[in-house]
Design an enzyme around this catalytic site. Structure first.
Site, short mmCIF file in Angstrom:
data_model
loop_
_atom_site.label_atom_id
_atom_site.label_comp_id
_atom_site.label_asym_id
_atom_site.label_seq_id
_atom_site.Cartn_x
_atom_site.Cartn_y
_atom_site.Cartn_z
N HIS A 1 -1.06 -0.40 -9.73
CA HIS A 1 -1.63 -1.34 -8.74
C HIS A 1 -2.20 -2.59 -9.43
O HIS A 1 -3.40 -2.86 -9.38
CB HIS A 1 -2.72 -0.64 -7.91
CG HIS A 1 -2.98 -1.35 -6.60
ND1 HIS A 1 -3.35 -0.69 -5.44
CD2 HIS A 1 -2.93 -2.67 -6.26
CE1 HIS A 1 -3.53 -1.56 -4.46
NE2 HIS A 1 -3.26 -2.78 -4.94
N GLU B 1 -4.10 6.94 -5.31
CA GLU B 1 -4.24 6.12 -6.52
C GLU B 1 -5.54 6.52 -7.20
O GLU B 1 -6.56 6.60 -6.52
CB GLU B 1 -4.25 4.63 -6.17
CG GLU B 1 -2.91 4.16 -5.68
CD GLU B 1 -2.89 2.67 -5.35
OE1 GLU B 1 -3.90 1.98 -5.61
OE2 GLU B 1 -1.87 2.21 -4.82
N ARG C 1 0.86 -1.19 0.00
CA ARG C 1 0.00 0.00 0.00
C ARG C 1 0.89 1.24 0.00
O ARG C 1 1.91 1.28 0.71
CB ARG C 1 -0.88 0.05 1.26
CG ARG C 1 -2.02 -0.93 1.27
CD ARG C 1 -3.11 -0.54 0.25
NE ARG C 1 -4.25 -1.44 0.29
CZ ARG C 1 -4.36 -2.56 -0.42
NH1 ARG C 1 -3.39 -2.93 -1.25
NH2 ARG C 1 -5.43 -3.31 -0.33
#
Ligand SMILES: O=C(O)C(=O)CO
Length: 291
Positions: free
Chosen positions: A257, A238, A209
């Site tokens: 991601h 993000e 993360r």
């Protein structure tokens, strides 16, 4: 789906493009109230729980990370939480790094970087994904695998990984890979002080993360060559805004991601998330309950 005969319930699915057969399957079985099927970028906070009201019995996320869910608040309200451990471990551990554009011709030193062979690899967070990463890097003939984790992991004997403290992993590693869940103890654990303890040749990789990193400190460390380079599958926020300085650095590789983005992993995650909801609403043991 898993042979569970569901009473009519109503489940709110936060997106239409969930993978696998989950939406259709849930749709046919749920009417009424009571579940939320969400993604890692859906914040399930007190306000959402309030809006759902007391009928909400289960929040099921198509992710292994649960940092977007207010877990204590769910506990207080007796709302069960489903997540998707294991089924994305291999896909996430397989991810390393990539770069696009600028290929003019082959050149001896272009796009070169240090190899893993003979290196020391430090893994911060030695749960399912950290261990799977260790198994992979070991195959590259690494000299030593170190790990930093709250508890000692007996599985470390499979790869010969050695538990060390945080400073030691920073000082000794050629590659430092963050696989730690984002919890209060790991929030911005990679800060200015941490980067300053790494080798100037160190490569920092984050597939967990973005919140585990003080991103301003990382940008500085990359600009000042405090460390050699970074490979990031996760950032804050993000998606990373296009004007982020990270995009301007030629020693930083950024992925959107996609650690778990194999079709197989995402389909399995999608169906597990749905099965978690169905089990919870039917008072059964959930296939993967976050406890
Ligand atoms: O499942 C998670 O937590 C993810 O980050 C998906 O890649």
């Amino acid at each position: 789906m898993s042979g569970i005969k569901s009473k009519p319930y109503k489940v709110f699915v936060t997106r239409l493009d969930m993978p696998g057969d989950c939406v259709e399957l849930l749709d046919t079985q749920v009417k009424g109230v009571n579940g939320v099927y969400c993604c890692l970028n859906d914040k399930i906070d007190k306000a959402v729980l309030d809006a759902a009201g007391p009928s909400l019995k289960v929040v099921s996320t198509i992710s292994v990370g649960v940092d977007h869910i207010d877990v204590p608040e769910c506990r207080k309200r007796g709302i069960r939480i489903g997540y998707t451990p294991d089924v994305l471990t291999d896909a996430t551990a397989d991810l390393t790094e990539a770069r696009s554009g600028g290929w003019v011709s082959w050149a001896p030193t272009w796009m070169t970087g240090p190899g893993l062979s003979g290196s020391t690899v430090g893994i911060v967070g030695f749960g399912r994904i950290g261990q799977a990463v260790a198994r992979r890097v070991k195959a590259f003939n690494t000299a030593q695998i170190l790990y930093y984790n709250r508890s000692t992991r007996p599985e470390a004997k499979d790869t010969g990984a050695l538990k060390v403290d945080f400073d030691e992993i920073l000082n000794k590693s050629d590659f430092i890979i963050c696989c730690a869940a984002l919890v209060p103890e790991t929030k911005e654990i990679f800060n200015k002080a941490a980067f300053s303890k790494m080798k100037p040749t160190a490569i920092f990789i984050n597939t967990s993360r973005g919140g585990t990193v003080d991103q301003v400190a990382l940008i500085e460390a990359l600009k000042n060559n405090t460390i050699r380079a970074a490979g990031l599958d996760v950032t804050t926020p993000e998606p990373l805004p296009l004007d982020s300085e990270l995009f301007l650095l030629d020693n930083c590789v950024i992925l959107p991601h996609i650690g778990s983005a194999t079709i197989e992993a995402r389909d399995t995650m999608g169906e597990l998330t749905a099965n978690n909801i169905l089990a919870a609403l039917n008072g059964k043991e959930m296939p993967a309950e976050y406890k």
